[in-house]
Design an enzyme around this catalytic site. Structure first.
Site, PDB file in Angstrom:
ATOM      1  N   GLU A 321       0.907  -1.445   0.018  1.00  0.00           N
ATOM      2  CA  GLU A 321       0.058  -0.172  -0.428  1.00  0.00           C
ATOM      3  C   GLU A 321       0.720   1.135  -0.021  1.00  0.00           C
ATOM      4  OE1 GLU A 321      -4.558   0.335   1.657  1.00  0.00           O
ATOM      5  OE2 GLU A 321      -3.074   0.877   3.529  1.00  0.00           O
ATOM      6  N   HIS A 350       6.982 -27.216   1.446  1.00  0.00           N
ATOM      7  CA  HIS A 350       6.482 -28.009   0.721  1.00  0.00           C
ATOM      8  C   HIS A 350       5.459 -28.028   0.475  1.00  0.00           C
ATOM      9  CE1 HIS A 350       9.093 -31.203   3.842  1.00  0.00           C
ATOM     10  NE2 HIS A 350       9.357 -30.153   4.437  1.00  0.00           N
ATOM     11  N   LYS A 454     -13.074   1.740  -3.497  1.00  0.00           N
ATOM     12  CA  LYS A 454     -14.608   1.842  -2.189  1.00  0.00           C
ATOM     13  C   LYS A 454     -15.492   2.386  -2.880  1.00  0.00           C
ATOM     14  CE  LYS A 454     -11.588   2.851   2.109  1.00  0.00           C
ATOM     15  NZ  LYS A 454     -11.535   3.321   2.548  1.00  0.00           N
TER      16      LYS A 454
HETATM   17  O1  G6P Z   1      -8.493   2.739   9.912  1.00  0.00           O
HETATM   18  P1  G6P Z   1      -9.927   3.225   9.049  1.00  0.00           P
HETATM   19  O2  G6P Z   1     -10.119   4.261   8.542  1.00  0.00           O
HETATM   20  O3  G6P Z   1     -11.163   2.169   9.387  1.00  0.00           O
HETATM   21  O4  G6P Z   1      -9.446   2.341   7.582  1.00  0.00           O
HETATM   22  C1  G6P Z   1      -8.914   0.829   7.292  1.00  0.00           C
HETATM   23  C2  G6P Z   1      -7.883   0.826   5.698  1.00  0.00           C
HETATM   24  O5  G6P Z   1      -8.642   1.315   5.095  1.00  0.00           O
HETATM   25  C3  G6P Z   1      -8.191   1.355   3.503  1.00  0.00           C
HETATM   26  O6  G6P Z   1      -8.663   0.438   3.275  1.00  0.00           O
HETATM   27  C4  G6P Z   1      -6.917   2.009   3.820  1.00  0.00           C
HETATM   28  O7  G6P Z   1      -6.573   1.807   2.645  1.00  0.00           O
HETATM   29  C5  G6P Z   1      -5.889   1.404   4.735  1.00  0.00           C
HETATM   30  O8  G6P Z   1      -4.619   2.214   5.003  1.00  0.00           O
HETATM   31  C6  G6P Z   1      -6.874   1.198   6.120  1.00  0.00           C
HETATM   32  O9  G6P Z   1      -6.059   0.809   6.790  1.00  0.00           O
END
Ligand code: G6P
Length: 507
Positions: A321, A350, A454
């Site tokens: 990331e 293995h 997202k």
């Molecule tokens: O901690 P949050 O705001 O719920 O985010 C959880 C995750 O969300 C996304 O996937 C980001 O890319 C991550 O870097 C992050 O850790």
């Protein structure tokens, strides 16, 4: 370049950090003799950039944020006294809250002591806590940890099934943004499970989140037990030494002061200006060598220790990331990356090590050796030989077998797995990622690609709502072309098909 280096090359290149009980052997990486001198100016620039980052500049330009995870274990280095105080106070609050839970001063409703811990989070809000819990936990855990790290209903049911009674369970909901849907769903599902058991979730729940986030607002409105902060200057994937990792670990019974101390010592060791004595600078250079600075070869993590099984999973987020970026800091399209995979040795021997030795040559390996086998005495599985001797033998044997075929590897050796070592490994790889990002000129601290996924997922849910509404008005319609046309989205016919198929199977 010889692939089975001589003792001389080993000695010349070995980096030993006595304070950390850590050795880094890079002698089986095929860097040319002038590699260090040719890369020295670039590494100096990377170390200088890291020093500026630690001083509190806006090191994440796209999000206009400071990058402060190093201050979490050296609060005195934070750029303002207010931040220093906030970091210290948070650790104190974690320790005080944990002491109250362990001593029974704070109990679950009905006066039962808390015995279980349910951590709800995803990505950086789960991978670090999971890694630490698995690496350092055991039968003596003061609270037994469980994790909900997905929006998979069956996965959640399985965890609830394993947990059984929820009356003695403390739930920690972790989300920096406070609006991550998977975590929101996990929290709602947990709340429903609590309700089914006749329990009030808010009486057993704690939030770790940014001030003013959706989750924060909810926790205040419902009067949850506690709220701990998640600051905007700590990235999710580097948050394990914040409340995100510290609170669950402390509740489990792990010595978080030792973990922080290990990370702090590794930070000091990796600020070293003599490159050959700086394990993070050396690893960053080896990533440059191993992947040609553009992700040409993958990084295979092979820890020979079951407790480090989740390390590669944790590193997948930390490294991929951070490094997997479309553009560099000058805006040039670079499609950077460094693919990470691996589980543990000798188990992987293995499974896929056959391909590593004989197949496509598209990787370099980091072996991790742990000198201490176990705390007590060991059975002799053969005269004078223990299971741990075999683990050692397989590590060195596999390394030799790979070297014979020209496969590059590094070996990280640590004395034992304990909180300080885990803290040190976390800090070592965090710093390596930061330095490597500088070497290849990218912003390691944002993740624009994740946002795109997202948003697209949100659009899928919206379309599903429309399809369901359409089906309610037109029962029996099952032709995706007709439904997509009726909804005015003919270009989404394939997605409409996927939605209809899933709804049909679910009945
Ligand atoms: O901690 P949050 O705001 O719920 O985010 C959880 C995750 O969300 C996304 O996937 C980001 O890319 C991550 O870097 C992050 O850790």
């Amino acid at each position: 370049m010889t692939t089975t280096p001589c003792w001389r090359r080993f000695q010349d290149t070995l980096c030993h950090c006595p304070d950390l009980g850590l050795w880094l052997d890079i002698s089986r990486m095929n860097f040319p003799d002038d590699f260090f001198s040719s890369q020295e100016p670039a590494v100096r620039r990377a170390l200088a950039a890291m020093a500026r980052l630690e001083s509190g500049i806006i090191a994440n330009p796209d999000e206009n944020r400071m990058v402060g995870h190093y201050w979490l274990r050296a609060p005195e280095l934070a750029p303002s006294p207010a931040l220093t105080t906030e970091i210290k106070e948070t650790v104190q609050r974690i320790l005080a809250f944990t002491a109250e839970i362990h001593s029974g001063k704070r109990t679950a409703p009905g006066g039962r002591p808390f015995r279980k811990l349910l951590v709800i989070g995803i990505g950086g809000s789960a991978l670090g806590p999971q890694f630490v819990a698995d690496a350092l936990g055991g039968p003596h855990d003061l609270l037994t940890p469980y994790f909900l790290d997905n929006t998979d209903p069956d996965g959640m049911d399985r965890v609830f099934g394993q947990m059984g009674d929820l009356a003695d369970c403390l739930a920690i909901v972790i989300s920096k943004s406070g609006s991550t849907k998977e975590t929101r769903n996990g929290m709602l599902e947990a709340r429903a499970a609590w309700q089914r058991a006749g329990l009030d979730f808010s009486r057993q729940a704690v939030a770790i989140t940014g001030t003013g986030s959706e989750l924060d607002t909810l926790a205040i409105a419902e009067g949850w037990l506690e709220r701990f902060p998640m600051w905007d200057w700590v990235g999710g994937r580097t948050s394990v030494t914040s409340a995100v990792g510290l609170l669950p670990a402390a509740l489990q019974g792990i010595d978080i002061s030792a973990l922080l101390a290990g990370a702090r010592t590794a930070d000091q060791a990796t600020r070293e200006s003599d490159i050959r004595r700086n394990p993070a600078a050396l690893m960053a250079l080896m990533w440059l060598q191993g992947s040609s600075g553009c992700g040409k070869r993958d990084l295979v993590m092979l820890p020979y220790k079951d407790r480090l099984l989740l390390f590669s999973r944790y590193l997948q987020q930390l490294i991929m990331e951070s490094i997997g970026k479309d553009r560099d800091l000058d805006g040039n399209q670079v499609a950077q990356g460094l693919t990470v995979y691996g589980n543990k040795g000798s188990t992987d021997q293995h499974a896929y090590v056959q391909q590593l030795r004989d197949g496509v040559h598209n990787f370099f390996v980091t072996f991790i050796e742990v000198l201490q086998d176990r705390s007590g005495a060991s059975l002799e599985v053969e005269p004078g030989v223990t299971s741990g001797d075999y683990l050692f033998g397989f590590l060195y044997g596999t390394r030799q077998a790979l070297a014979e075929k020209g496969r590059e590897s590094m070996t990280l050796t640590v004395e034992r797995i304990d909180p300080a070592t885990i803290g040190a490994l976390i800090a070592l790889f965090e710093r390596t990622v930061g330095l490597y990002a500088s070497l290849v000129n990218i912003n390691a601290y944002h993740q624009p690609g994740v946002e795109a996924g997202k948003k697209a997922a949100g659009a899928v849910i919206e379309l599903q709502k429309k399809v369901r509404a359409h089906l309610a008005d037109h029962p029996g319609s099952s032709d995706p072309t007709a439904v997509a046309a009726a909804l005015g989205v003919p270009e989404q016919t394939e997605l409409v098909f996927a939605i209809l198929r899933r709804l049909a199977v679910r009945g």
